[in-house]
Design a protein around this motif. Sequence first.
Motif, PDB file in Angstrom:
ATOM      1  N   ASP A 251      27.260 -17.413  78.224  1.00 43.84           N
ATOM      2  CA  ASP A 251      26.957 -18.242  79.398  1.00 43.84           C
ATOM      3  C   ASP A 251      26.310 -17.400  80.500  1.00 43.84           C
ATOM      4  N   TYR A 252      26.795 -16.191  80.662  1.00 44.11           N
ATOM      5  CA  TYR A 252      26.222 -15.250  81.637  1.00 44.11           C
ATOM      6  C   TYR A 252      24.789 -14.884  81.250  1.00 44.11           C
ATOM      7  N   ALA A 253      24.568 -14.600  79.960  1.00 45.06           N
ATOM      8  CA  ALA A 253      23.251 -14.172  79.499  1.00 45.06           C
ATOM      9  C   ALA A 253      22.209 -15.279  79.610  1.00 45.06           C
ATOM     10  N   LEU A 254      22.623 -16.528  79.423  1.00 37.96           N
ATOM     11  CA  LEU A 254      21.667 -17.638  79.384  1.00 37.96           C
ATOM     12  C   LEU A 254      21.213 -18.096  80.769  1.00 37.96           C
ATOM     13  N   VAL A 255      21.782 -17.545  81.815  1.00 38.33           N
ATOM     14  CA  VAL A 255      21.373 -17.936  83.169  1.00 38.33           C
ATOM     15  C   VAL A 255      19.881 -17.707  83.377  1.00 38.33           C
ATOM     16  N   THR A 256      19.335 -16.671  82.755  1.00 34.19           N
ATOM     17  CA  THR A 256      17.925 -16.318  82.962  1.00 34.19           C
ATOM     18  C   THR A 256      17.020 -16.802  81.833  1.00 34.19           C
ATOM     19  N   ARG A 257      17.496 -17.672  80.960  1.00 36.18           N
ATOM     20  CA  ARG A 257      16.727 -18.090  79.784  1.00 36.18           C
ATOM     21  C   ARG A 257      16.171 -19.508  79.926  1.00 36.18           C
ATOM     22  N   MET A 258      15.249 -19.863  79.020  1.00 39.49           N
ATOM     23  CA  MET A 258      14.781 -21.246  78.930  1.00 39.49           C
ATOM     24  C   MET A 258      15.927 -22.149  78.498  1.00 39.49           C
ATOM     25  N   ALA A 259      16.628 -21.722  77.448  1.00 42.06           N
ATOM     26  CA  ALA A 259      17.797 -22.464  76.976  1.00 42.06           C
ATOM     27  C   ALA A 259      18.974 -22.070  77.858  1.00 42.06           C
ATOM     28  N   THR A 260      19.388 -22.936  78.741  1.00 41.90           N
ATOM     29  CA  THR A 260      20.351 -22.545  79.772  1.00 41.90           C
ATOM     30  C   THR A 260      21.808 -22.728  79.364  1.00 41.90           C
ATOM     31  N   THR A 261      22.074 -23.351  78.206  1.00 44.18           N
ATOM     32  CA  THR A 261      23.460 -23.536  77.773  1.00 44.18           C
ATOM     33  C   THR A 261      23.619 -23.101  76.326  1.00 44.18           C
ATOM     34  N   SER A 262      24.821 -22.637  75.995  1.00 46.44           N
ATOM     35  CA  SER A 262      25.084 -22.197  74.622  1.00 46.44           C
ATOM     36  C   SER A 262      25.003 -23.362  73.643  1.00 46.44           C
ATOM     37  N   SER A 263      25.348 -24.558  74.102  1.00 48.63           N
ATOM     38  CA  SER A 263      25.269 -25.719  73.207  1.00 48.63           C
ATOM     39  C   SER A 263      23.819 -26.021  72.836  1.00 48.63           C
ATOM     40  N   THR A 264      22.891 -25.796  73.771  1.00 47.46           N
ATOM     41  CA  THR A 264      21.468 -25.995  73.470  1.00 47.46           C
ATOM     42  C   THR A 264      21.021 -25.053  72.364  1.00 47.46           C
ATOM     43  N   VAL A 265      21.422 -23.796  72.483  1.00 48.79           N
ATOM     44  CA  VAL A 265      21.051 -22.804  71.469  1.00 48.79           C
ATOM     45  C   VAL A 265      21.723 -23.127  70.141  1.00 48.79           C
ATOM     46  N   GLN A 266      23.014 -23.450  70.198  1.00 51.77           N
ATOM     47  CA  GLN A 266      23.747 -23.742  68.971  1.00 51.77           C
ATOM     48  C   GLN A 266      23.148 -24.945  68.249  1.00 51.77           C
ATOM     49  N   ASN A 267      22.802 -25.984  68.988  1.00 52.07           N
ATOM     50  CA  ASN A 267      22.200 -27.170  68.368  1.00 52.07           C
ATOM     51  C   ASN A 267      20.840 -26.841  67.755  1.00 52.07           C
ATOM     52  N   PHE A 268      20.072 -26.001  68.444  1.00 55.18           N
ATOM     53  CA  PHE A 268      18.768 -25.578  67.936  1.00 55.18           C
ATOM     54  C   PHE A 268      18.922 -24.840  66.607  1.00 55.18           C
ATOM     55  N   LEU A 269      19.872 -23.902  66.559  1.00 59.59           N
ATOM     56  CA  LEU A 269      20.086 -23.128  65.336  1.00 59.59           C
ATOM     57  C   LEU A 269      20.673 -23.994  64.226  1.00 59.59           C
ATOM     58  N   ASP A 270      21.633 -24.848  64.575  1.00 55.16           N
ATOM     59  CA  ASP A 270      22.241 -25.730  63.571  1.00 55.16           C
ATOM     60  C   ASP A 270      21.190 -26.632  62.930  1.00 55.16           C
ATOM     61  N   ASP A 271      20.280 -27.133  63.750  1.00 53.71           N
ATOM     62  CA  ASP A 271      19.226 -28.008  63.236  1.00 53.71           C
ATOM     63  C   ASP A 271      18.344 -27.265  62.235  1.00 53.71           C
ATOM     64  N   LEU A 272      17.976 -26.022  62.569  1.00 57.83           N
ATOM     65  CA  LEU A 272      17.139 -25.245  61.656  1.00 57.83           C
ATOM     66  C   LEU A 272      17.885 -24.899  60.373  1.00 57.83           C
ATOM     67  N   VAL A 273      19.164 -24.561  60.485  1.00 56.83           N
ATOM     68  CA  VAL A 273      19.956 -24.273  59.285  1.00 56.83           C
ATOM     69  C   VAL A 273      20.002 -25.502  58.385  1.00 56.83           C
ATOM     70  N   GLN A 274      20.256 -26.641  58.980  1.00 56.80           N
ATOM     71  CA  GLN A 274      20.355 -27.877  58.207  1.00 56.80           C
ATOM     72  C   GLN A 274      19.032 -28.205  57.510  1.00 56.80           C
ATOM     73  N   ARG A 275      17.931 -27.945  58.194  1.00 50.66           N
ATOM     74  CA  ARG A 275      16.617 -28.279  57.638  1.00 50.66           C
ATOM     75  C   ARG A 275      16.154 -27.302  56.562  1.00 50.66           C
ATOM     76  N   THR A 276      16.615 -26.063  56.600  1.00 51.54           N
ATOM     77  CA  THR A 276      15.997 -25.030  55.756  1.00 51.54           C
ATOM     78  C   THR A 276      16.919 -24.398  54.716  1.00 51.54           C
ATOM     79  N   ARG A 277      18.223 -24.604  54.816  1.00 53.30           N
ATOM     80  CA  ARG A 277      19.132 -23.900  53.907  1.00 53.30           C
ATOM     81  C   ARG A 277      18.913 -24.306  52.450  1.00 53.30           C
ATOM     82  N   SER A 278      18.572 -25.551  52.217  1.00 51.87           N
ATOM     83  CA  SER A 278      18.339 -25.991  50.838  1.00 51.87           C
ATOM     84  C   SER A 278      17.132 -25.277  50.237  1.00 51.87           C
ATOM     85  N   TYR A 279      16.129 -24.985  51.073  1.00 53.05           N
ATOM     86  CA  TYR A 279      14.964 -24.240  50.588  1.00 53.05           C
ATOM     87  C   TYR A 279      15.366 -22.810  50.213  1.00 53.05           C
ATOM     88  N   ALA A 280      16.266 -22.225  50.997  1.00 53.00           N
ATOM     89  CA  ALA A 280      16.731 -20.871  50.696  1.00 53.00           C
ATOM     90  C   ALA A 280      17.501 -20.849  49.379  1.00 53.00           C
TER      91      ALA A 280
END
Length: 652
Positions: A251-280
């Motif tokens: 939470d401290y680190a994200l103050v200076t980022r585009m993605a301002t909340t950990s949930s935003t980052v987590q959702n972004f990563l979860d979405d990519l994992v869901q979309r690409t893991r089957s290809y892996a």
Amino acid sequence: MAENRAQIKALESVSNQANWNDFVAPLDHIEERLGRLWATVSHLNAVCDSEDLRRAYEAALEKWTTYQTEVSQNRDLFAGFKRIEESRELDSLDLAKQKTVGNAIRDFRLGGVELEGAARQRFADIATELAALSNRFEQNLLDATDGWHLDLTEEVDLEGLPESSRALALQAAKLAGIEGWRFTLQASAFIPFMMFSSRRELRRKMYHAYTTRASDCGPNAGEWDNSVVMDRILELRSEQAVLLGYDQYVDYALVTRMATTSSTVQNFLDDLVQRTRSYARKDLEELAKFAAQEEPNTKLEVWDLPYWSERLRQSRYKFSQEEVRPFFPLPRVLEGMFEVARKLFGIVVRPAASKPQVWHPDAMFFEILDDTENVCAQFYLDVYARANKRGGAWMADCIGRYRKLDGSLQTPVALLTCNFAPPVDDKPSLLTHEDVLTLFHEFGHGLHHMLTKVDEPAVAGINGVPWDAVELPSQFLENWCWESAALDLISEHFESGERLPAELLQKLRDARNFQSGLRMVRQLEFSVFDLRLHSRLENKGKQSIQDVLDKVRRDVAVVQPPSFNRFQHSFSHIFAGGYAAGYYSYKWAEVLSADAFGRFEEQGLFDRDSGRAFLTEILEQGGVRDPLAMFVAFRGRKPSVDTLLRHLGLAG
């Protein structure tokens, strides 16, 4: 530092009547001057390590960190900036100056300026200790990398290795004064060995040494162990965040980022994992099937993956990275890369008329001319791997663009560093296509720093740019390495002068998305690990770093490494490189870069209007404007992840 402290003392006395010209401008002047000095010291520590320099750097680092903490916790300076923010003067300042004021107030708060008593001192002590620990992490990794090698004396042990790899190992052995061939853990030696050596037991030996560097396992177990260093870094980061009122470090680190909340980052990563893991999973299944067909009863281990992947690539596409290496001699690649930049941005890059003092004979120095033929920037380029040099590739700020107090303009200078195989005998350094991508990537960072039109140092170039947007220009420039019109500029056989043949180019492009699922999920594994590691307050005292990594691998990865693997002990990005709670930035910015390149796919690879727009809307803007607004100004809409997945062949 003594001079700076004296001048800061004078500024403190006028903070209650602070304005830009009499307060911020002189403070920027002394801070910029000291920053230039430290940039040089820091760079030398990374590229020409020695015992004497190491001792001097460690002593200077403590002084530097103490000074930085003093400034960030100086309440009179903080009050001066707040006075400007609340005054009528603010509206009369240009956007760069307004952004400088706003960022300064934010950074004072993140630096603990509002803390009281023991908490204030504790925050300062943590900053000093964290700087020392990050430096120790990097030193341990460097020593561990240089501290092991594989010496071979029988030619039969070289089976499968290409001539370029053998020649480099022969040269390394000669330099060490021994017979035979020496394979080090530097990437230029390690990667081709793992890809091409048909000696499985030697691949395992190399893998074991490489993945246990600076750890409690492996051939040098405990000698340069980063275990305690990592635990302490995470403990201190967590404490630092809590002192400022944050629940967790992310939470401290994200103050200076585009993605301002950990949930935003987590959702972004979860979405990519869901979309690409089957290809892996599919990539891994195909690899296992191929290996079993070629060598029945073979159980695929992690040290087999690069070898069989290369065999599968050659079987499927009739293509190997070694085939293109002769077509990418470094001098030609540089010449072509500079021509790509000229076509896109109207700049000219050439060797500087006079070469300044350098830290190693291999270091080069270039200058950039703008469209008025004036020198607008310069950069150093140090590209060859060697002992006592940090691994990887990076761009660092040497000197930033700055409008000085006397009105003169300071020319920005960048430091570009890679670790490619050096020239061998009478042959130039011959790059793989992966090396070419790396070079373009770092040059993209360099252009972001050097082509800025912002005159305020705090927001010029890459300064003030949110960390999850800073990779946009670097990843953006990589796209040209796949296009025939650009490859014609950067390729030329080092002996015949022939351009990359159309047939070989097609093979290269056909193989572009080979195992893209595995590669994507591997990066997502790193990103999720980093995020969870800095979000684990609820698990404090219960989960070790290894526990967190093991859980991430079960949740995300499709390849499970052996128990001795200590990847985290060499994860410099998050423990020493500024990417703590920010490794997701690579994928975040890759979405932006892929979509930005889409405009050139639509308008033309070297469309001048598009190139000029990227220059003016992105590269020249520094950290003044919001990155999303800049992207929309360039692209005409918000970014979409679909373009990236299409480029990678991972679209459903």
